[in-house]
Write a protein that holds these residues in place. Structure first.
Motif, short mmCIF file in Angstrom:
data_model
loop_
_atom_site.label_atom_id
_atom_site.label_comp_id
_atom_site.label_asym_id
_atom_site.label_seq_id
_atom_site.Cartn_x
_atom_site.Cartn_y
_atom_site.Cartn_z
N THR A 46 -4.72 6.03 16.95
CA THR A 46 -5.79 6.97 16.62
C THR A 46 -6.80 6.22 15.76
N PRO A 47 -8.08 6.61 15.80
CA PRO A 47 -9.09 5.91 15.01
C PRO A 47 -8.80 6.03 13.51
N LEU A 48 -8.75 4.89 12.82
CA LEU A 48 -8.49 4.86 11.40
C LEU A 48 -9.63 4.14 10.69
N TYR A 49 -9.80 4.45 9.40
CA TYR A 49 -10.90 3.91 8.62
C TYR A 49 -10.36 3.25 7.35
N LYS A 50 -11.21 2.53 6.65
CA LYS A 50 -10.76 1.73 5.51
C LYS A 50 -9.98 2.56 4.50
N GLU A 51 -10.45 3.76 4.20
CA GLU A 51 -9.80 4.58 3.18
C GLU A 51 -8.33 4.85 3.53
N PHE A 52 -8.06 5.02 4.82
CA PHE A 52 -6.68 5.26 5.23
C PHE A 52 -5.79 4.09 4.82
N TRP A 53 -6.23 2.87 5.12
CA TRP A 53 -5.39 1.71 4.88
C TRP A 53 -5.20 1.42 3.40
N VAL A 54 -6.23 1.64 2.59
CA VAL A 54 -6.08 1.45 1.15
C VAL A 54 -5.06 2.45 0.61
N ASP A 55 -5.19 3.72 1.02
CA ASP A 55 -4.23 4.74 0.57
C ASP A 55 -2.82 4.45 1.08
N PHE A 56 -2.73 3.88 2.28
CA PHE A 56 -1.42 3.59 2.86
C PHE A 56 -0.70 2.48 2.10
N PHE A 57 -1.38 1.37 1.86
CA PHE A 57 -0.74 0.20 1.27
C PHE A 57 -0.53 0.32 -0.23
N VAL A 58 -1.45 0.92 -0.94
CA VAL A 58 -1.38 0.96 -2.40
C VAL A 58 -0.57 2.18 -2.85
N GLY A 59 0.42 1.93 -3.70
CA GLY A 59 1.22 3.04 -4.23
C GLY A 59 2.63 2.59 -4.54
N GLY A 60 3.30 3.35 -5.41
CA GLY A 60 4.66 2.99 -5.80
C GLY A 60 4.69 1.64 -6.49
N GLU A 61 5.49 0.74 -5.99
CA GLU A 61 5.59 -0.60 -6.57
C GLU A 61 4.47 -1.52 -6.12
N ARG A 62 3.64 -1.09 -5.18
CA ARG A 62 2.59 -1.94 -4.58
C ARG A 62 1.25 -1.67 -5.27
N HIS A 63 0.77 -2.68 -5.98
CA HIS A 63 -0.46 -2.54 -6.76
C HIS A 63 -1.57 -3.40 -6.15
N ASP A 64 -2.76 -2.82 -6.07
CA ASP A 64 -3.92 -3.53 -5.52
C ASP A 64 -4.24 -4.72 -6.41
N TYR A 65 -4.22 -5.92 -5.81
CA TYR A 65 -4.42 -7.14 -6.59
C TYR A 65 -5.76 -7.81 -6.27
N TRP A 66 -6.08 -7.94 -4.96
CA TRP A 66 -7.32 -8.61 -4.53
C TRP A 66 -7.67 -8.13 -3.13
#
Length: 272
Positions: free
Chosen positions: A172-192
């Motif tokens: 399904t069509p996905l956009y940048k906001e989806f992937w940032v919300d998907f990857f960042v969270g819990g033990e996973r912190h946005d680094y670069w």
């Protein structure tokens, strides 16, 4: 070699294994180099690559850094080509290629310094389970390196249907906001991260690329009807992806595994 019916039933990932296409992550070598640099990879690092396909990223990381790479994929045809490339590049001693499912790798907890997944997570049906697996096998303080692709311009329903058929995945069509919300969270912190957009490539440039690929000598073993089918399907799919990627961008994204909450950076900055 393959019959005309076997080639007719192949998806894109199987076709590129047959033609031995250099299947790079979005952004190619520059994305890999940037991620390796920002993740502080070195010759003592152990990287798990998810969805290695024909092994291009695994080979490049081994060449760039001299690190150890364990590279997995579910497509044995692609792994055969990946092993050949590693031997040819002289880095087979650094890379282990294995046929495994990204959602259940069987590796130990805290086994890897980085998990590199490129854009492959978008093709995994149970992506939440896959991300949990990436996190589980990653050492504390280690990095997940992802290069998710997403739509910048809204695609037509027909384009999405054509891409679904080519890769045989119900996207399904996905956009940048989806992937940032998907990857960042819990033990996973946005680094670069770094955002980029694909260039618009002319039709004739893609056709010349396909012509060059199809001249490879190993394809001479195909029967005439099988070769005709391969040319038809491979050319159609490459032109389809030319159109699809003209609607898309991608982000080079590094996430650091930390078990404790880290407050967000307040005073951020932008390159000028």
């Amino acid at each position: 070699m393959y019959t005309v019916n076997e080639i007719a039933s192949m998806d894109y990932n199987q076709l590129i294994g047959v033609v031995r296409e250099t299947n790079r992550p979005p952004g190619g070598l520059r994305s890999l180099a940037a991620i390796a640099q920002h993740a502080f990879l070195n010759k003592d690092s152990h990287v798990l690559e998810i969805g290695t396909s024909t092994g291009v990223s695994a080979v490049a990381l081994a060449q760039l850094v001299g690190c150890k790479v364990t590279a997995i994929d579910i497509n044995e045809e692609s792994l055969v080509e990946a092993r050949r490339r590693a031997e040819e590049a002289g880095v087979s001693h650094l890379i282990t290629f294995e046929r495994k499912d990204a959602t259940a790798t069987g590796y130990d907890d805290d086994a890897f310094d980085m998990v590199f997944c490129g854009n492959v997570t978008s093709l995994i049906p149970d992506r939440d389970r896959a991300l949990s697996e990436y996190t589980r096998v990653l050492k504390t303080g280690g990095f997940i390196g992802a290069v998710p692709m997403y739509y910048v311009d809204e695609p037509s329903d027909q384009l999405i249907a054509d891409v679904r058929e080519a890769i045989q995945v119900d996207i399904t069509p996905l956009y940048k906001e989806f992937w940032v919300d998907f990857f960042v969270g819990g033990e996973r912190h946005d680094y670069w991260s770094q955002d980029l957009r694909f260039d618009a490539i002319p039709v004739d440039v893609v056709d010349r690329f396909v012509d060059d690929i199809l001249r490879r000598s190993h394809l001479d073993a195909l029967a005439d009807d099988a070769r005709e089918m391969l040319e038809k399907r491979y050319r159609e799919q490459m032109q389809l992806f030319r159109v699809n990627l003209s609607h898309m961008g991608f982000t080079c994204l590094l996430l650091r595994k930390e078990p404790v909450a880290v407050e967000p950076e307040l005073f951020t900055s932008t390159a000028v």
